[in-house]
Motif scaffolding. Structure first.
Motif, PDB file in Angstrom:
ATOM      1  N   PRO A 146      13.555   9.110  20.711  1.00 42.64           N
ATOM      2  CA  PRO A 146      12.191   9.349  19.925  1.00 42.64           C
ATOM      3  C   PRO A 146      12.644   9.120  18.579  1.00 42.64           C
ATOM      4  CG  PRO A 146      12.893  11.472  20.559  1.00 42.64           C
ATOM      5  CD  PRO A 146      13.686  10.694  21.468  1.00 42.64           C
ATOM      6  N   PRO A 147      11.458   8.440  17.565  1.00 43.13           N
ATOM      7  CA  PRO A 147      12.147   8.570  16.319  1.00 43.13           C
ATOM      8  C   PRO A 147      12.776   9.563  15.581  1.00 43.13           C
ATOM      9  CG  PRO A 147      10.279   7.695  16.686  1.00 43.13           C
ATOM     10  CD  PRO A 147      10.277   8.424  17.649  1.00 43.13           C
ATOM     11  N   VAL A 148      13.835   9.562  14.457  1.00 41.73           N
ATOM     12  CA  VAL A 148      14.361  10.835  14.111  1.00 41.73           C
ATOM     13  C   VAL A 148      13.734  10.847  12.507  1.00 41.73           C
ATOM     14  CG1 VAL A 148      16.464  10.354  15.306  1.00 41.73           C
ATOM     15  CG2 VAL A 148      16.216   9.372  13.107  1.00 41.73           C
ATOM     16  N   GLY A 149      12.555  10.268  12.235  1.00 42.24           N
ATOM     17  CA  GLY A 149      11.978  10.279  11.021  1.00 42.24           C
ATOM     18  C   GLY A 149      10.777   9.094  11.016  1.00 42.24           C
ATOM     19  N   PRO A 150      10.139   8.974   9.818  1.00 40.54           N
ATOM     20  CA  PRO A 150       9.164   7.876   9.655  1.00 40.54           C
ATOM     21  C   PRO A 150       9.529   6.795   9.496  1.00 40.54           C
ATOM     22  CG  PRO A 150       9.050   9.452   7.622  1.00 40.54           C
ATOM     23  CD  PRO A 150      10.362  10.150   8.625  1.00 40.54           C
ATOM     24  N   THR A 151       8.789   5.551   9.612  1.00 44.75           N
ATOM     25  CA  THR A 151       8.947   4.411   9.174  1.00 44.75           C
ATOM     26  C   THR A 151       9.091   4.360   7.612  1.00 44.75           C
ATOM     27  OG1 THR A 151       6.756   3.661   9.299  1.00 44.75           O
ATOM     28  CG2 THR A 151       8.105   3.422  11.392  1.00 44.75           C
ATOM     29  N   GLY A 152       9.635   2.945   7.276  1.00 42.14           N
ATOM     30  CA  GLY A 152       9.633   2.894   5.877  1.00 42.14           C
ATOM     31  C   GLY A 152      10.942   3.209   4.932  1.00 42.14           C
TER      32      GLY A 152
ATOM     33  N   GLN B  32       0.875  -1.183  -0.037  1.00 39.01           N
ATOM     34  CA  GLN B  32       0.021  -0.013   0.054  1.00 39.01           C
ATOM     35  C   GLN B  32       0.995   1.160  -0.013  1.00 39.01           C
ATOM     36  OE1 GLN B  32      -2.549   0.853   3.302  1.00 39.01           O
ATOM     37  NE2 GLN B  32      -3.948   1.568   2.033  1.00 39.01           N
ATOM     38  N   ARG B  33       2.046   1.279   0.815  1.00 37.14           N
ATOM     39  CA  ARG B  33       2.698   2.359   0.808  1.00 37.14           C
ATOM     40  C   ARG B  33       3.278   2.494  -0.643  1.00 37.14           C
ATOM     41  NH1 ARG B  33       5.170   3.624   6.341  1.00 37.14           N
ATOM     42  NH2 ARG B  33       6.650   4.679   5.331  1.00 37.14           N
TER      43      ARG B  33
ATOM     44  N   SER C 182       9.519   3.063  -3.085  1.00 40.20           N
ATOM     45  CA  SER C 182       9.090   3.943  -4.201  1.00 40.20           C
ATOM     46  C   SER C 182       8.262   3.112  -5.250  1.00 40.20           C
ATOM     47  CB  SER C 182      10.496   4.162  -4.991  1.00 40.20           C
ATOM     48  OG  SER C 182      10.047   4.740  -6.287  1.00 40.20           O
ATOM     49  N   PRO C 183       7.254   3.684  -5.887  1.00 39.33           N
ATOM     50  CA  PRO C 183       6.379   2.796  -6.927  1.00 39.33           C
ATOM     51  C   PRO C 183       7.163   2.493  -8.035  1.00 39.33           C
ATOM     52  CG  PRO C 183       5.750   5.246  -6.690  1.00 39.33           C
ATOM     53  CD  PRO C 183       6.655   5.076  -5.710  1.00 39.33           C
TER      54      PRO C 183
ATOM     55  N   GLY D 196      -0.155   2.327  -3.595  1.00 45.28           N
ATOM     56  CA  GLY D 196      -1.464   2.880  -3.001  1.00 45.28           C
ATOM     57  C   GLY D 196      -2.796   1.669  -2.797  1.00 45.28           C
ATOM     58  N   GLU D 197      -2.433   0.306  -2.703  1.00 41.69           N
ATOM     59  CA  GLU D 197      -3.431  -0.456  -2.615  1.00 41.69           C
ATOM     60  C   GLU D 197      -2.638  -1.793  -1.660  1.00 41.69           C
ATOM     61  OE1 GLU D 197      -6.024  -3.956  -5.063  1.00 41.69           O
ATOM     62  OE2 GLU D 197      -4.670  -2.770  -6.156  1.00 41.69           O
ATOM     63  N   PRO D 198      -3.437  -2.189  -0.667  1.00 47.53           N
ATOM     64  CA  PRO D 198      -2.536  -3.318   0.378  1.00 47.53           C
ATOM     65  C   PRO D 198      -2.805  -4.737  -0.656  1.00 47.53           C
ATOM     66  CG  PRO D 198      -4.654  -2.759   0.886  1.00 47.53           C
ATOM     67  CD  PRO D 198      -4.366  -1.728  -0.008  1.00 47.53           C
TER      68      PRO D 198
END
Length: 413
Positions: free
Chosen positions: A221-227, A155-156, A233-234, A159-161
């Protein structure tokens, strides 16, 4: 004598479908004697998978159960359970993907078995670890893909799981289970004692996914988002050429700069977005778009020749049909012909890994349901008369001959 690093190891295999059979096939390929214990209905994979010549022998079952012998026991009957206990009395390894509550009802829990056989390596492949609230829930591969974040990565990216179109969590967990058994056998070689192993699908796949994608959230704490933005990337995919698809992997600076020259964009090596591996990762979307635009200008074969000379990692895109005629796999003898005693001419995949100390020599075809019941139980001391009695009660099934017929008679039930 089978050869292989696990020669002399006896494994009692109470597994079905994919996750357990992948584990025990790995052990069998390395020389272990694997006795697959099946209920009268057989392993579900015998019939649920598409493609077979005869009932109960699907292509998928054949692939996952080579180098094993099949014993058919009804464990709900006392006589069937007694045969199981005799199998386990001097076994080295017991593997199951049956839920623990069901094993406890049968008296096949690890505490009971290790009391009677202290040297046993007991491996339970579970959907969920026993310490959490999901313990004892049923699950199959797509359930775990959904829970563990595998579907969310699609999905990331798109756009679709989606699920990976393979039972990937079964394969990964099955291989981890085989690895864990090897570790336990090594420890037993030093201590002389067995142990219980718990291999949960959910936790292993959560580890698999988050090792890749926790990234900045590793810090508290996190230094940025997961992933991993590069992997999500698509455009992280095979890319179109003039006549097909190709996959490239210019990751080091030398490879990336050579790739820029190949697509006539040599100036990009001085672009701060692409001048280092860290910069290219931070700007993965732009980097992948440039790659896609450049590769569209030539044919796949042209790119393979150009990039090969520049030592830039690249490979053509293989369909499943292409894979079966891939020249490298043909050189390696990967798809091996076999004359199966009941299924005729088949192809089997070769064990990819090689041990210089010796490999399994006696390749066994995937067994029919209960094919080896008589020979295995005879090895435990059962007489023909006892086998006939057990068969008449339905406690066992398979090619069990009458005393008059002799040891070689009978066909698989």
């Amino acid at each position: 004598m089978t050869g292989g690093p696990l020669e002399g190891v006896r494994v009692i295999d109470l597994t079905s479908v994919v996750v357990g059979p992948i584990c025990t096939r790995t052990l069998a390929d390395q020389g272990a004697e694997v006795i697959k214990v099946e209920p009268p209905s057989g392993d579900l994979l015998r019939t649920m998978a598409r493609g077979s010549r005869n009932p109960g022998m699907s292509g998928k079952f054949i692939n996952f159960n080579r180098n094993k012998r099949s014993v058919c026991l009804d464990l709900k009957q006392p006589e069937g359970m007694e045969a199981m206990r005799r199998l386990l009395a001097d076994a080295d390894v017991f593997v199951s993907n049956v839920r623990p509550v069901a094993l406890e009802r049968l008296g096949l829990d690890h505490a009971t078995l290790l009391r009677s056989n202290p040297g046993l390596i007991y491996c339970g492949i579970l959907a969920f670890g026993s310490a959490g609230r999901y313990a004892n829930r049923p699950a199959y591969d797509p359930i775990i893909q959904s829970l563990s974040g595998v579907a969310a990565t699609f999905q990331r990216a798109t756009g679709e799981p989606r699920f990976v179109p393979m039972v990937m969590t079964d394969h990964v967990t099955g291989l981890i289970a085989a690895q864990s058994i090897g570790f336990a056998l090594f420890r037993r070689s030093r201590t002389g004692t067995g142990e219980a192993i718990e291999v949960p699908m959910f936790e292993n796949m959560a580890s698999f996914v988050m090792s890749e994608h926790m990234g900045p959230a590793t810090f508290d704490p996190p230094v940025g988002p997961t992933g991993d933005n590069r992997l999500l990337s698509p455009d992280y995919r095979p890319l179109a050429t003039k006549d097909g698809y190709i996959t490239v992997g210019p990751n080091t600076d030398a490879q990336a700069f050579a790739f820029f020259e190949a697509i006539d964009r040599a100036e990009l090596r001085h672009d701060p977005r692409f001048a280092s591996a860290a910069a290219r990762t931070a700007h993965a979307s732009e980097y992948f778009l440039i790659r896609a635009e450049g590769l569209a200008q030539r044919t796949t074969d042209e790119w393979l020749e150009i990039l090969g000379k520049l030592d830039v990692p690249a490979a053509r895109y293989n369909t499943l049909e292409d894979l079966m005629v891939d020249p490298h796999l043909q050189d390696a003898g990967f798809f091996q012909p076999e004359d199966h005693p009941t299924e005729g001419r088949i192809r089997r995949t070769k064990t990819p890994n090689h041990f210089s100390g010796g490999m399994r020599e006696d390749e066994l075809p995937a067994p029919r349901l209960g094919e080896n019941t008589q020979e295995v139980l005879r090895g435990l001391g059962y007489t023909d008369a006892q086998l006939d009695l057990l068969a008449s009660k339905g406690a066992i099934a398979g090619p069990v001959p009458s005393a008059a017929a002799g040891a070689g008679a009978g066909a698989a039930a």
